[in-house]
Motif scaffolding. Structure first.
Motif, PDB file in Angstrom:
ATOM      1  N   GLU A  96       0.834  -1.206   0.000  1.00 22.31           N
ATOM      2  CA  GLU A  96       0.000   0.000   0.000  1.00 22.31           C
ATOM      3  C   GLU A  96       0.868   1.255   0.000  1.00 22.31           C
ATOM      4  OE1 GLU A  96      -3.212   0.272  -0.238  1.00 22.31           O
ATOM      5  OE2 GLU A  96      -3.796  -1.831  -0.062  1.00 22.31           O
ATOM      6  N   PHE A  97       1.894   1.250   0.880  1.00 23.50           N
ATOM      7  CA  PHE A  97       2.793   2.395   0.983  1.00 23.50           C
ATOM      8  C   PHE A  97       3.536   2.625  -0.340  1.00 23.50           C
ATOM      9  CE2 PHE A  97       7.120   3.959   1.871  1.00 23.50           C
ATOM     10  CZ  PHE A  97       6.813   5.194   2.433  1.00 23.50           C
ATOM     11  N   VAL A 100       1.134   4.103  -2.913  1.00 24.85           N
ATOM     12  CA  VAL A 100       0.884   5.527  -2.669  1.00 24.85           C
ATOM     13  C   VAL A 100       2.110   6.353  -3.061  1.00 24.85           C
ATOM     14  CG1 VAL A 100       0.501   7.259  -0.867  1.00 24.85           C
ATOM     15  CG2 VAL A 100      -0.829   5.142  -0.862  1.00 24.85           C
ATOM     16  N   THR A 101       3.318   5.820  -2.748  1.00 21.50           N
ATOM     17  CA  THR A 101       4.551   6.525  -3.089  1.00 21.50           C
ATOM     18  C   THR A 101       4.692   6.690  -4.604  1.00 21.50           C
ATOM     19  OG1 THR A 101       5.608   5.595  -1.120  1.00 21.50           O
ATOM     20  CG2 THR A 101       7.063   6.493  -2.811  1.00 21.50           C
ATOM     21  N   VAL A 103       2.238   6.652  -6.828  1.00 20.57           N
ATOM     22  CA  VAL A 103       1.217   7.603  -7.299  1.00 20.57           C
ATOM     23  C   VAL A 103       1.633   9.034  -6.975  1.00 20.57           C
ATOM     24  CG1 VAL A 103      -1.166   8.366  -7.015  1.00 20.57           C
ATOM     25  CG2 VAL A 103      -0.662   5.932  -7.214  1.00 20.57           C
ATOM     26  N   ALA A 104       2.166   9.237  -5.752  1.00 26.33           N
ATOM     27  CA  ALA A 104       2.617  10.581  -5.369  1.00 26.33           C
ATOM     28  C   ALA A 104       3.747  11.052  -6.280  1.00 26.33           C
ATOM     29  CB  ALA A 104       3.083  10.573  -3.912  1.00 26.33           C
ATOM     30  N   SER A 134      -3.993   3.768 -11.182  1.00 24.95           N
ATOM     31  CA  SER A 134      -4.429   3.290  -9.869  1.00 24.95           C
ATOM     32  C   SER A 134      -5.163   1.958  -9.975  1.00 24.95           C
ATOM     33  CB  SER A 134      -5.317   4.340  -9.194  1.00 24.95           C
ATOM     34  OG  SER A 134      -6.528   4.498  -9.918  1.00 24.95           O
ATOM     35  N   THR A 138      -4.015  -2.099  -8.110  1.00 31.37           N
ATOM     36  CA  THR A 138      -4.808  -2.977  -7.237  1.00 31.37           C
ATOM     37  C   THR A 138      -4.427  -4.452  -7.386  1.00 31.37           C
ATOM     38  OG1 THR A 138      -6.622  -1.394  -7.301  1.00 31.37           O
ATOM     39  CG2 THR A 138      -7.140  -3.634  -6.567  1.00 31.37           C
ATOM     40  N   LYS A 141      -0.892  -5.069  -5.980  1.00 30.66           N
ATOM     41  CA  LYS A 141      -0.836  -5.153  -4.518  1.00 30.66           C
ATOM     42  C   LYS A 141      -1.390  -6.483  -4.022  1.00 30.66           C
ATOM     43  CE  LYS A 141      -2.890  -1.129  -3.951  1.00 30.66           C
ATOM     44  NZ  LYS A 141      -3.495   0.074  -3.348  1.00 30.66           N
TER      45      LYS A 141
END
Length: 257
Positions: A96-97, A100-101, A103-104, A134, A138, A141
């Motif tokens: 998850e981290f 997010v990293t 995507v950021a 995104s 999924t 992950k």
């Protein structure tokens, strides 16, 4: 790639880094799973031996010894299982981290391209790209979170297959013959046997006629069971001969013996 080549190349650089870290976690899981399966096997062996030899254990007042032996294995298995669970549970939050990293980083890099006028990409197309990306994250992950179960399954399979593929030490010779029906006598000539470097039987000479009863008497560990186990070729002698009606059992097929 159709929407934006630079953005896709950027994500392809970041994703392998996340994959490498997840692979490191998977490798650690594999090592822990091997230890866990080995400890579980030893623990189950202790249970099996205890139940099978309960009369001997009670006769020698060995309950406390067996209990300590089981608890030691049980504690080790519990520690290993907790370590596996901790490592496995790290995979999901880490994925998850990492997601997010990525995507950021994608937002920052794409925003820089748009605001700096370095790309033909428009704002709405960029938002569409992020939404599509995104959706790709999924299942990625989900794969990373399943690594734990995969590693435990692989190690369990390896242990089973290692036993299935184990070659027997005692085998038929290429020219082995079938042993005829027993008619006369069993004869031991200068028989010797060792467990590794530990000699058990030395220069045993014995003839047992058909229909006779012979008792083997001696202290525990003297080699009585070993002598009996040599006859059906559970082991082969390390010296001398074991003959049935004059035929060396090593020259006959195991099935016929």
């Amino acid at each position: 790639f159709y929407i934006s080549v630079p953005l896709t190349l950027f994500t392809l650089i970041l994703l392998p880094i996340s994959g490498a870290i997840i692979a490191t976690v998977a490798k650690r899981l594999r090592t822990q799973a091997k230890q866990s399966q080995s400890t579980l096997g030893t623990m189950l062996s202790v249970i099996d031996e205890t139940l099978g030899g309960i009369r001997v254990i009670k006769a020698f007042n060995a309950q406390d010894y067996i209990k300590e032996k089981f608890e030691a294995q049980n504690d080790q298995y519990a520690r290993t299982s907790r370590a596996i669970d901790n490592t496995r549970d790290l995979a999901s939050p880490f994925s998850e981290f990492a997601g997010v990293t990525v995507v950021a980083g994608l937002l920052y890099f794409g925003g820089t391209l748009i605001l700096g006028g370095q790309s033909t990409l428009t704002g709405e197309t960029f938002i569409g790209y992020v939404i599509l990306f995104s959706q790709v994250l999924t299942p990625a992950k989900s794969l990373s979170s399943s690594f734990g179960n995969i590693q435990r399954g692989l190690v369990a399979g390896e242990r089973v297959l290692s036993i299935i593929d184990l070659e027997p030490v005692i085998r038929d010779k290429p020219e082995a013959r079938a042993l005829p029906p027993f008619e006369h006598r069993i004869e031991l000539r200068g028989l010797q046997f060792s467990y590794g470097d530990t000699p058990v039987l030395q220069d045993i000479n014995l003839t047992i006629e058909k229909g006779k009863t012979v008792a083997l008497v001696g202290p525990s560990g003297g080699g009585k069971s070993t002598l009996a186990d040599l006859l059906p070729r559970f082991y082969d002698p390390t010296g001398g001969q074991l003959l049935i009606d004059g035929l060396d059992v090593r020259d006959c097929t195991i099935h016929s013996v």
